[in-house]
Design an enzyme around this catalytic site. Structure first.
Site, PDB file in Angstrom:
ATOM      1  N   ASN A 278      -2.715 -25.171  37.478  1.00 57.50           N
ATOM      2  CA  ASN A 278      -2.857 -23.976  38.308  1.00 57.50           C
ATOM      3  C   ASN A 278      -2.676 -24.363  39.769  1.00 57.50           C
ATOM      4  OD1 ASN A 278      -5.405 -25.290  38.055  1.00 57.50           O
ATOM      5  ND2 ASN A 278      -6.516 -23.436  38.593  1.00 57.50           N
TER       6      ASN A 278
ATOM      7  N   GLU B 201      -3.268 -22.514  43.296  1.00 57.45           N
ATOM      8  CA  GLU B 201      -3.802 -21.326  43.968  1.00 57.45           C
ATOM      9  C   GLU B 201      -3.190 -21.174  45.356  1.00 57.45           C
ATOM     10  OE1 GLU B 201      -8.088 -21.635  43.628  1.00 57.45           O
ATOM     11  OE2 GLU B 201      -7.977 -21.177  41.484  1.00 57.45           O
TER      12      GLU B 201
ATOM     13  N   CYS C 216      -1.102 -19.646  37.198  1.00 55.48           N
ATOM     14  CA  CYS C 216      -1.870 -20.381  36.180  1.00 55.48           C
ATOM     15  C   CYS C 216      -1.098 -21.610  35.698  1.00 55.48           C
ATOM     16  CB  CYS C 216      -2.128 -19.496  34.975  1.00 55.48           C
ATOM     17  SG  CYS C 216      -3.270 -18.143  35.248  1.00 55.48           S
TER      18      CYS C 216
ATOM     19  N   GLU D 299      -0.544 -22.600  32.581  1.00 55.67           N
ATOM     20  CA  GLU D 299       0.342 -22.353  31.432  1.00 55.67           C
ATOM     21  C   GLU D 299       1.670 -21.762  31.880  1.00 55.67           C
ATOM     22  OE1 GLU D 299      -2.725 -21.399  31.956  1.00 55.67           O
ATOM     23  OE2 GLU D 299      -3.859 -21.114  30.110  1.00 55.67           O
TER      24      GLU D 299
ATOM     25  N   CYS E 192      -5.036 -16.960  29.728  1.00 54.86           N
ATOM     26  CA  CYS E 192      -5.223 -15.560  30.143  1.00 54.86           C
ATOM     27  C   CYS E 192      -4.138 -14.682  29.524  1.00 54.86           C
ATOM     28  CB  CYS E 192      -5.227 -15.453  31.666  1.00 54.86           C
ATOM     29  SG  CYS E 192      -3.581 -15.415  32.412  1.00 54.86           S
TER      30      CYS E 192
ATOM     31  N   CYS F 251      -0.502 -15.171  30.771  1.00 54.38           N
ATOM     32  CA  CYS F 251       0.101 -16.414  30.246  1.00 54.38           C
ATOM     33  C   CYS F 251       0.482 -16.262  28.780  1.00 54.38           C
ATOM     34  CB  CYS F 251      -0.854 -17.590  30.450  1.00 54.38           C
ATOM     35  SG  CYS F 251      -0.980 -18.046  32.192  1.00 54.38           S
TER      36      CYS F 251
HETATM   37  N1  THU Z   1      -6.318 -20.135  35.185  1.00 51.93           N
HETATM   38  C1  THU Z   1      -5.287 -20.810  34.565  1.00 51.93           C
HETATM   39  O1  THU Z   1      -4.660 -21.683  35.169  1.00 51.93           O
HETATM   40  N2  THU Z   1      -4.999 -20.479  33.296  1.00 51.93           N
HETATM   41  C2  THU Z   1      -5.640 -19.527  32.575  1.00 51.93           C
HETATM   42  O2  THU Z   1      -5.177 -19.153  31.504  1.00 51.93           O
HETATM   43  C3  THU Z   1      -6.897 -18.954  33.082  1.00 51.93           C
HETATM   44  C4  THU Z   1      -7.089 -19.094  34.549  1.00 51.93           C
HETATM   45  C5  THU Z   1      -6.611 -20.441  36.578  1.00 51.93           C
HETATM   46  C6  THU Z   1      -6.213 -19.375  37.546  1.00 51.93           C
HETATM   47  C7  THU Z   1      -7.127 -19.669  38.708  1.00 51.93           C
HETATM   48  O3  THU Z   1      -6.507 -20.652  39.529  1.00 51.93           O
HETATM   49  C8  THU Z   1      -8.366 -20.262  38.078  1.00 51.93           C
HETATM   50  O4  THU Z   1      -7.992 -20.643  36.769  1.00 51.93           O
HETATM   51  C9  THU Z   1      -9.545 -19.300  38.006  1.00 51.93           C
HETATM   52  O5  THU Z   1      -9.170 -18.094  37.451  1.00 51.93           O
END
Ligand code: THU
Length: 144
Positions: free
Chosen positions: A51, A53, A62, A64, A99, A102
């Site tokens: 991920n 941000e 994210c 994935e 999520c 994804c």
């Molecule tokens: N996140 C992911 O990288 N993958 C997911 O499937 C769930 C959430 C990340 C997004 C964000 O940077 C952090 O987790 C909190 O939501």
């Protein structure tokens, strides 16, 4: 293919290890929740993602989706499996499910009943599901 067969065909511990190795590159200064994914393509190549941000929060991506884009950008069009690890502060204490967005992005490049989604705490402690388990009755390219 059933999940027992998938687990025999795919080296799940190795894929989980690849995700765990990538986790240090997660950039999550805002949520503090670090995630990494290792995606196995039909070619046999593994593509990792983390991920990433952004100060403009909604611009974050994210792990994935990053792995899927990485694979697609390298020419892959069929995915076999994805291993996912994640946790607050980079400490992996529970299975981290992908999520909804994804799940849909992964759907583009697979048969959902054939894509193994491996959520893991360690190479010895993981769960195998199919994308169809996580995203039933999904919409994909064959509808267009
Ligand atoms: N996140 C992911 O990288 N993958 C997911 O499937 C769930 C959430 C990340 C997004 C964000 O940077 C952090 O987790 C909190 O939501």
């Amino acid at each position: 293919m059933d999940k027992e067969q998938m687990s025999r065909d795919i080296d799940c511990p190795a894929l989980v290890s690849r995700a765990l190795s990538a986790l240090k590159n997660s950039y999550a200064p805002y949520s503090g929740f670090h995630v990494a994914a290792a995606l196995l393509a039909e070619s046999g190549e593994v593509y990792t993602g983390v991920n990433v941000e952004n100060a403009s929060y909604s611009a974050s991506i994210c792990a994935e989706r990053n792995a899927a884009a990485h694979a697609a950008a390298c020419g892959e069009r069929r995915f076999t499996a994805v291993a996912i690890v994640g946790g607050a502060g980079g400490r992996i204490t529970a299975y981290c499910p992908p999520c909804g967005i994804c799940r849909q992005v992964l759907r583009e490049f697979c048969d959902p009943s054939e894509l193994a989604v491996i959520t893991a705490v360690s190479p010895e402690d993981y769960r195998v599901q199919t994308l169809a388990d996580l995203l039933p009755d999904s919409f994909g390219p064959e509808y267009l």
